[in-house]
Design an enzyme around this catalytic site. Structure first.
Site, PDB file in Angstrom:
ATOM      1  N   GLU A   1       0.874  -1.164   0.000  1.00  0.00           N
ATOM      2  CA  GLU A   1       0.000   0.000   0.000  1.00  0.00           C
ATOM      3  C   GLU A   1       0.920   1.225   0.000  1.00  0.00           C
ATOM      4  O   GLU A   1       1.815   1.328   0.849  1.00  0.00           O
ATOM      5  CB  GLU A   1      -0.874   0.000   1.258  1.00  0.00           C
TER       6      GLU A   1
ATOM      7  N   ARG B   1       5.651 -13.147   9.689  1.00  0.00           N
ATOM      8  CA  ARG B   1       6.315 -11.866   9.464  1.00  0.00           C
ATOM      9  C   ARG B   1       7.764 -11.925   9.906  1.00  0.00           C
ATOM     10  O   ARG B   1       8.127 -12.729  10.755  1.00  0.00           O
ATOM     11  CB  ARG B   1       5.650 -10.764  10.314  1.00  0.00           C
TER      12      ARG B   1
ATOM     13  N   LYS C   1       4.543   0.348   9.158  1.00  0.00           N
ATOM     14  CA  LYS C   1       4.618   1.656   8.516  1.00  0.00           C
ATOM     15  C   LYS C   1       3.937   2.724   9.358  1.00  0.00           C
ATOM     16  O   LYS C   1       4.407   3.851   9.451  1.00  0.00           O
ATOM     17  CB  LYS C   1       3.933   1.589   7.135  1.00  0.00           C
TER      18      LYS C   1
HETATM   19  P1  ATP Z   1       2.676  -2.268   7.704  1.00  0.00           P
HETATM   20  O1  ATP Z   1       1.934  -2.888   8.837  1.00  0.00           O
HETATM   21  O2  ATP Z   1       4.090  -1.992   7.971  1.00  0.00           O
HETATM   22  O3  ATP Z   1       1.964  -1.107   7.078  1.00  0.00           O
HETATM   23  P2  ATP Z   1       1.520  -3.774   5.753  1.00  0.00           P
HETATM   24  O4  ATP Z   1       1.367  -5.239   5.739  1.00  0.00           O
HETATM   25  O5  ATP Z   1       0.316  -2.975   6.071  1.00  0.00           O
HETATM   26  O6  ATP Z   1       2.715  -3.412   6.650  1.00  0.00           O
HETATM   27  P3  ATP Z   1       1.663  -3.502   2.995  1.00  0.00           P
HETATM   28  O7  ATP Z   1       2.186  -2.396   2.185  1.00  0.00           O
HETATM   29  O8  ATP Z   1       0.228  -3.787   2.952  1.00  0.00           O
HETATM   30  O9  ATP Z   1       2.111  -3.196   4.448  1.00  0.00           O
HETATM   31  O10 ATP Z   1       2.509  -4.820   2.794  1.00  0.00           O
HETATM   32  C1  ATP Z   1       2.877  -5.352   1.575  1.00  0.00           C
HETATM   33  C2  ATP Z   1       3.273  -6.776   1.799  1.00  0.00           C
HETATM   34  O11 ATP Z   1       4.364  -6.856   2.692  1.00  0.00           O
HETATM   35  C3  ATP Z   1       2.159  -7.607   2.396  1.00  0.00           C
HETATM   36  O12 ATP Z   1       2.008  -8.782   1.625  1.00  0.00           O
HETATM   37  C4  ATP Z   1       2.625  -7.910   3.775  1.00  0.00           C
HETATM   38  O13 ATP Z   1       2.187  -9.179   4.172  1.00  0.00           O
HETATM   39  C5  ATP Z   1       4.134  -7.854   3.651  1.00  0.00           C
HETATM   40  N1  ATP Z   1       4.767  -7.493   4.911  1.00  0.00           N
HETATM   41  C6  ATP Z   1       4.541  -6.395   5.643  1.00  0.00           C
HETATM   42  N2  ATP Z   1       5.250  -6.410   6.780  1.00  0.00           N
HETATM   43  C7  ATP Z   1       5.955  -7.571   6.782  1.00  0.00           C
HETATM   44  C8  ATP Z   1       6.885  -8.194   7.681  1.00  0.00           C
HETATM   45  N3  ATP Z   1       7.240  -7.610   8.829  1.00  0.00           N
HETATM   46  N4  ATP Z   1       7.406  -9.388   7.333  1.00  0.00           N
HETATM   47  C9  ATP Z   1       7.069  -9.970   6.177  1.00  0.00           C
HETATM   48  N5  ATP Z   1       6.219  -9.444   5.292  1.00  0.00           N
HETATM   49  C10 ATP Z   1       5.649  -8.263   5.575  1.00  0.00           C
HETATM   50 MG    MG Z   2      -1.368  -3.034   5.161  1.00  0.00          MG
END
Ligand code: ATP
Ligand code: MG
Length: 562
Positions: free
Chosen positions: A34, A260, A270
């Site tokens: 995102e 994760r 984020k």
């Molecule tokens: P955040 O909570 O940091 O905003 P998010 O999952 O909301 O992370 P996205 O931009 O939606 O952020 O994530 C893109 C991809 O990265 C998703 O498929 C998510 O599962 C993966 N991802 C995010 N954080 C991690 C992590 N700590 N370890 C492994 N994969 C991750």
């Molecule tokens: Mg997300």
């Protein structure tokens, strides 16, 4: 099919089986960020997996922006995300997509669900909806609008799109099961009203699909075969499948979840990283203390070390926290091979060489790499006035302190043996100058008589040294788990950044950006973009293996040291 050096894991096993059985001819994965912030080291794990398996199995990986919430998303983030993925060494080729590319199709499919009786427009307030959702122990309560005629929902949905209603006044919900033990299945919202212009679609839309609806259907449109995501989406899988079953989608992707990446002393969210930036706790997203890929890049972390971390950690379904020290040791291992050596003095004290010919400057030869002769050598000026580390001199030193102390002889690396003959102090007892004599027979750091000199210290020639600002970093948080006690902002490490004025070898004044250097005995450094013309700024990427720090401690405790 899988190259032998590639570690295998349950996802690679599934893919291998799907290819072997002919379920898929080739695989398609996607990385779906995102664009509401910068990528962090956690994302690197997902990127390495999504792009990594595509590469290994001869498939492809799409980059798809999940841009369904215009109030939080910006082009700036989307651009940075692309830069970061490329930096890690991955490429989506022409397969750059956006959920917003599919808004019209997604809208069509929402209408399809309404026509089939699988979706309805709800007019409860957000509070009512929350209350009626129930919880793990209580089933939800049906909305009074749940059984309204399909035509009525359709009419309202069209009017939602036409902009007749305020934000939040109505939502479109899937009509699934308000008593499902899985809360995600209790009539989830699939469209909400949001009067915000979108970075790509402008003001074309004032209703936007929810993540769960947009995500799986985007996967289907792109014919993703393996949709890999983190474990928090496991509960969403039944919904992911439900949409695919109830819509005339062109493909049926499968979702698989993995754990994760969590790193000690590090936050990987984020939203929370944005709080650090917005709250002024760090100097922006690319502050070298941040676990963002841009911060780590600025600090001097390499893409190889981050990829090596992801490889070491592997892909499982077990939650855990990886020690940040693992990343540091992988980085050191790499930089030890790749970085040239130079000398710098962080905490300087002056040395006067009493028997050095007045005004003479002599070039001594220093190896650029201790074990790789192909890296060549350089000429470094040496003379009668030098800087050394204050810590390398003790007036009262324990027997095993093999550095400079009154009467002792020490090797000045690449140059000569020097013997300390005296020192000056100021009113506070602080050493202001150390006097030495040098042995002209010891050039290069050896003598014919083969006498033993245990200590070797680094130095720079005072008149020709360049001044540099050195930024030395420690963990951003004091606790291995920054959430310890509930509020990560309470656990910020006040000493995470230390700025010191240092003296460096003259050729570091022209050091190229992005090129790692090992300052002998001090660690690996890289030039910071804050450098300009005269003003040099170096970031310490990582200190050398803790041995020096441990030694310091031992010496303080009076026990040992070279
Ligand atoms: P955040 O909570 O940091 O905003 P998010 O999952 O909301 O992370 P996205 O931009 O939606 O952020 O994530 C893109 C991809 O990265 C998703 O498929 C998510 O599962 C993966 N991802 C995010 N954080 C991690 C992590 N700590 N370890 C492994 N994969 C991750
Ligand atoms: Mg997300």
């Amino acid at each position: 099919m899988c190259p032998p050096e590639t570690p295998t894991d349950f996802i690679r096993t599934i893919i291998q089986e799907d290819l072997a059985s002919g379920k898929h001819q080739s695989i398609v994965t996607r990385f779906p960020p995102e664009p509401n912030g910068f990528l962090h080291v956690g994302h690197a794990k997902a990127i390495c997996l999504d792009f990594g398996v595509a590469e290994e199995f001869g498939g492809r990986c799409h980059l798809r922006f999940d841009d369904t919430n215009p109030s939080k998303e910006e082009q700036l983030y989307a651009d940075a995300i692309q830069e970061d993925i490329r930096w890690l060494g991955f490429d989506w080729g022409e397969h750059l997509y956006h959920a917003s590319d599919y808004f019209e199709q997604l809208f069509e499919w929402a209408c399809h669900l309404i026509r089939e009786g699988h979706a309805y427009v709800d007019e409860q307030t957000a509070e009512e909806m929350r209350a009626n959702r129930g919880d793990l122990n209580h089933p939800g309560v049906d909305s009074p609008y749940r059984n309204r005629p399909r035509e009525e929902s359709m009419d309202l949905f069209l009017r939602m799109r036409a902009g007749e209603f305020e934000d939040g006044a109505k939502v479109l919900r899937a009509r699934i099961d308000m008593a499902s033990p899985n809360l995600t299945m209790r009539d989830p919202a699939i469209y909400r009203i949001q009067h915000s212009p979108h970075p790509r679609t402008g003001d074309q839309w004032c209703i936007y699909p929810m993540y769960d609806f947009a995500h799986g259907q985007s996967d289907a449109i792109e014919k993703i075969t393996h949709s890999l995501c983190t474990l928090e989406f496991e509960n969403h899988r039944p919904l992911y499948d439900w949409f695919l079953e109830h819509l005339p989608v062109p493909a049926k992707p499968r979702q698989y979840e993995f754990s994760r990446l969590n790193l000690s002393y590090t936050i990987t969210s984020k939203r929370k990283l944005k709080m650090l930036v917005d709250g002024g706790h760090v100097n922006g997203w690319d502050d070298p203390r941040m676990p963002t890929l841009c911060g780590m890049r600025r600090r001097g972390f390499t893409p190889q070390s981050i990829r090596a971390l992801c490889r070491e950690v592997g892909v499982t379904r077990t939650e855990g926290t990886v020690d940040f020290a693992l990343l540091q040791s992988l980085l050191r291992e790499e930089l030890n091979e790749t970085a040239e050596r130079r000398m710098a003095v962080l905490n300087p004290v002056k040395v006067i060489v009493e028997n050095w010919p007045q005004g003479k400057v002599e070039m001594v030869t220093a190896k650029n790499h201790p074990s790789d002769p192909l890296r060549g050598s350089r000429e470094v000026p040496f003379g009668g006035e030098l800087w050394i580390e204050r810590d390398d001199f003790r007036i009262e030193a324990p027997r095993k302190f093999f550095r400079l102390k009154p009467g002792a002889e020490v090797r000045f690396k690449y140059a000569y043996y020097l013997t300390c003959t005296g020192y000056e102090t100021d009113a506070d007892g602080e050493v202001t100058e150390i006097r030495c004599t040098y042995d002209p027979e010891s050039k290069g750091g050896n003598t014919e008589d083969g006498r033993k000199v245990k200590g070797t210290i680094h130095w720079v020639h005072a008149p020709s040294a360049a001044a540099a600002e050195m930024r030395l970093y420690d963990h951003l948080f004091r606790e291995p788990n920054p959430e310890e006690g509930g509020d990560f902002l309470q656990n910020l490490n006040p000493d995470s950044l230390k700025v010191v004025s240092a003296w460096v070898e003259p050729d570091l004044a022209q050091w190229p950006a992005k090129k790692a250097v090992q300052m002998e005995r001090l660690g690996y450094f890289c030039l910071d973009p804050d450098s300009s013309g005269e003003h040099l700024v170096f970031n310490r990427t990582v200190a050398l293996r803790d041995s020096w720090a441990k030694l310091e401690k031992k010496i303080q405790q009076g026990s040992a040291g070279t």
